[in-house]
Scaffold this active site. Structure first.
Site, PDB file in Angstrom:
ATOM      1  N   HIS A   1       1.269  -6.727   7.207  1.00 43.20           N
ATOM      2  CA  HIS A   1       0.608  -5.675   7.980  1.00 43.20           C
ATOM      3  C   HIS A   1      -0.575  -5.081   7.219  1.00 43.20           C
ATOM      4  O   HIS A   1      -1.624  -4.805   7.790  1.00 43.20           O
ATOM      5  CB  HIS A   1       1.598  -4.536   8.285  1.00 43.20           C
ATOM      6  CG  HIS A   1       2.689  -4.894   9.233  1.00 43.20           C
ATOM      7  ND1 HIS A   1       2.459  -5.444  10.472  1.00 43.20           N
ATOM      8  CD2 HIS A   1       4.040  -4.749   9.136  1.00 43.20           C
ATOM      9  CE1 HIS A   1       3.617  -5.624  11.102  1.00 43.20           C
ATOM     10  NE2 HIS A   1       4.591  -5.228  10.306  1.00 43.20           N
TER      11      HIS A   1
ATOM     12  N   HIS B   1       6.626  -8.669   4.043  1.00 45.44           N
ATOM     13  CA  HIS B   1       6.450  -8.332   5.462  1.00 45.44           C
ATOM     14  C   HIS B   1       5.401  -7.234   5.605  1.00 45.44           C
ATOM     15  O   HIS B   1       4.481  -7.335   6.443  1.00 45.44           O
ATOM     16  CB  HIS B   1       7.788  -7.880   6.052  1.00 45.44           C
ATOM     17  CG  HIS B   1       7.691  -7.378   7.464  1.00 45.44           C
ATOM     18  ND1 HIS B   1       8.067  -8.134   8.547  1.00 45.44           N
ATOM     19  CD2 HIS B   1       7.269  -6.179   7.977  1.00 45.44           C
ATOM     20  CE1 HIS B   1       7.874  -7.447   9.658  1.00 45.44           C
ATOM     21  NE2 HIS B   1       7.391  -6.242   9.330  1.00 45.44           N
ATOM     22  N   GLU B   2       5.529  -6.208   4.788  1.00 42.53           N
ATOM     23  CA  GLU B   2       4.579  -5.098   4.866  1.00 42.53           C
ATOM     24  C   GLU B   2       3.184  -5.505   4.379  1.00 42.53           C
ATOM     25  O   GLU B   2       2.184  -4.991   4.867  1.00 42.53           O
ATOM     26  CB  GLU B   2       5.101  -3.898   4.070  1.00 42.53           C
ATOM     27  CG  GLU B   2       6.413  -3.321   4.590  1.00 42.53           C
ATOM     28  CD  GLU B   2       6.387  -3.019   6.077  1.00 42.53           C
ATOM     29  OE1 GLU B   2       5.315  -2.663   6.609  1.00 42.53           O
ATOM     30  OE2 GLU B   2       7.441  -3.142   6.715  1.00 42.53           O
TER      31      GLU B   2
END
Length: 458
Positions: free
Chosen positions: A29, A25-26
């Protein structure tokens, strides 16, 4: 001892899977942020004390003690309040870290303090020449891409996991082979599940049906699925049927008379239908047989509908979250049972995974299928939850960027000066409130999962 080790293994599988999901998920980003030139100072998995980290270039990569979230730190999340004022550093992740100023200055208003502290918290970390690498200076569409990257990664993971589950392992489906035969016929309202002397013999046992028999035909109608046999039996109460089964490679003809009995009515989601507070029952034919099940691989066309169903389920839970949390609290602090479809914490998910892994007489393939299903559903949950339009969640940042685009668009249409970026630092009091609510919700669910866990296995 073996069951305990399997239980621990199941919990570890989910913990590792969750950590990987958070990490990716990170990454969702991190990658677009770096591609767009934003300076990222930290990429962290977990919260609390750092247990390992390394620096590569301008970014510190590490793991923290509590693996219940993650974040990346980007400089310039908030715009300055005046021309020439330096931007501040902020973070984005599953749970934002709210920076606080080290300045002990007293301010008259608490909310103003939160806003000002957010602007000043890490201004000193922004070196000369980094002003053009701040997040708030990105075009709106790039900011949305950065914020969507994390949830999108969870959506991709959910699709991949469901694809492996459905196309690789398959889903459990009832076969036409008999798995068990009831010895007696008990009404659906009976509280006991065992037979006693005086109970009527179940029609299946009376007809001579045995476990391992494969249904061939009923009254001349060929049977190719368990649902077909069920439909005929339910409509044939009191009627004698000619049943053909395959036993030890040979066809055996039996005489079967389904018994008229009452059964609860369920909806498409498997929930009992009630009317005026009472469960609805219907009179149907009953035989007292149940099927075996086998894993059947599904086509690729089944993957996206499965993801959509998981996403829809999470959306439904979130839309009804206040009432579901009230129900959870009532059950946790009272004598009632938890709703199996209600929300649960990571503790509850890990417990269920452990129970699945420790189940006796369950094939490894079925356990693997269950684990993949849990992880796929977790990623669907992370995808939806992080898109909730509230700061500090990703959806809150996306909504802020969209509002800025609309505001600038209206200003341009009216030939007014560009109003500039939205001062999202002013939303810090709201953000702080959301964090408190999320924290309280997490504590409630963890407490409920410890003292009154959801029971899925009887």
């Amino acid at each position: 001892m073996e069951s305990v080790l399997l239980y621990i293994l199941g919990v570890l599988i989910i913990v590792v899977g969750l950590v990987v999901s958070i990490g990716l998920h990170e990454v969702g980003h991190l990658v677009p942020a770096k591609l767009f030139g934003v300076r990222v100072t930290q990429y962290m998995i977990g919260f609390g004390k750092t247990i390992w980290s390394t620096r590569k270039g301008e970014t510190e990569y590490g793991v923290k003690m509590i693996p219940l979230g993650g974040y990346i730190s980007m400089i310039g999340m908030f715009p300055p309040t005046a021309p020439g004022e330096r931007a501040t550093e902020s973070t984005t992740g599953f749970i934002q870290q709210l920076a606080t100023s080290k300045e002990p200055a007293r301010r008259a208003r608490y909310f103003d303090t939160l806003v000002q502290d957010a602007r000043e918290a890490s201004a000193e970390t922004i070196g000369a020449g980094d002003e053009d690498r701040t997040f708030y200076r990105l075009p709106v569409w790039k900011r949305i891409v950065v914020m969507l990257g994390g949830p999108f990664m969870n959506l991709i993971l959910s699709v991949v996991l469901f694809a492996v589950l459905l196309m690789g392992i398959g889903t459990a489906q009832s076969t036409t082979t008999i798995g068990a035969v009831s010895e007696c016929a008990l009404p659906s309202t009976a509280e006991r599940t065992t037979c006693e002397s005086g109970d009527a013999t179940a029609p299946g046992a009376a007809a001579g049906i045995e476990p391992g028999d494969r249904l061939v035909s009923i009254d001349g109608t060929a049977i190719s699925s368990w649902e077909e046999s069920t439909a005929i039996i339910r409509e044939s109460a009191g009627k004698t049927l000619s049943l053909v089964v395959e036993r030890d490679g040979e066809d055996v003809t039996l005489s079967l008379t389904p018994l008229l009995t009452e059964r609860y009515v369920y909806d498409e989601n498997g929930q009992e239908i009630e009317k005026d507070g009472e469960p609805v029952v219907e009179a149907v034919g009953f035989v007292g047989i149940s099927p075996t099940s086998e894993l059947v691989q599904q086509p690729v066309t089944a993957v996206l509908p499965a993801v959509g169903e998981a996403v829809g389920g999470v959306v439904n839970v979130i839309l009804n979250l206040p009432q579901r949390l009230v129900d959870t609290a009532v059950a946790a602090f009272g004598p009632g049972e938890r709703d199996p479809d209600g929300p649960m914490s990571v503790v509850g998910v890990g417990r269920i995974a452990g129970e699945v892994a420790a189940l006796d007489e369950v094939p490894i393939a079925s356990k693997a299928s269950a684990m993949l299903g849990i992880l796929a559903s977790l990623n669907a949950m992370l995808f939806v939850f992080n898109l909730v339009p509230l700061l500090p969640l990703d959806g809150g940042h996306i909504l802020t960027a969209l509002f800025e685009a609309v505001r600038r668009g209206f200003a341009k249409l009216r030939r007014k000066p560009d109003p500039g970026p939205v001062d999202s630092a002013k939303l810090m009091p709201l953000t702080f409130g959301v964090v408190i609510v999320l924290g309280a919700m997490s504590l409630l669910l963890i407490y409920a999962d410890i003292v009154k866990p959801i029971n899925l296995f009887g």
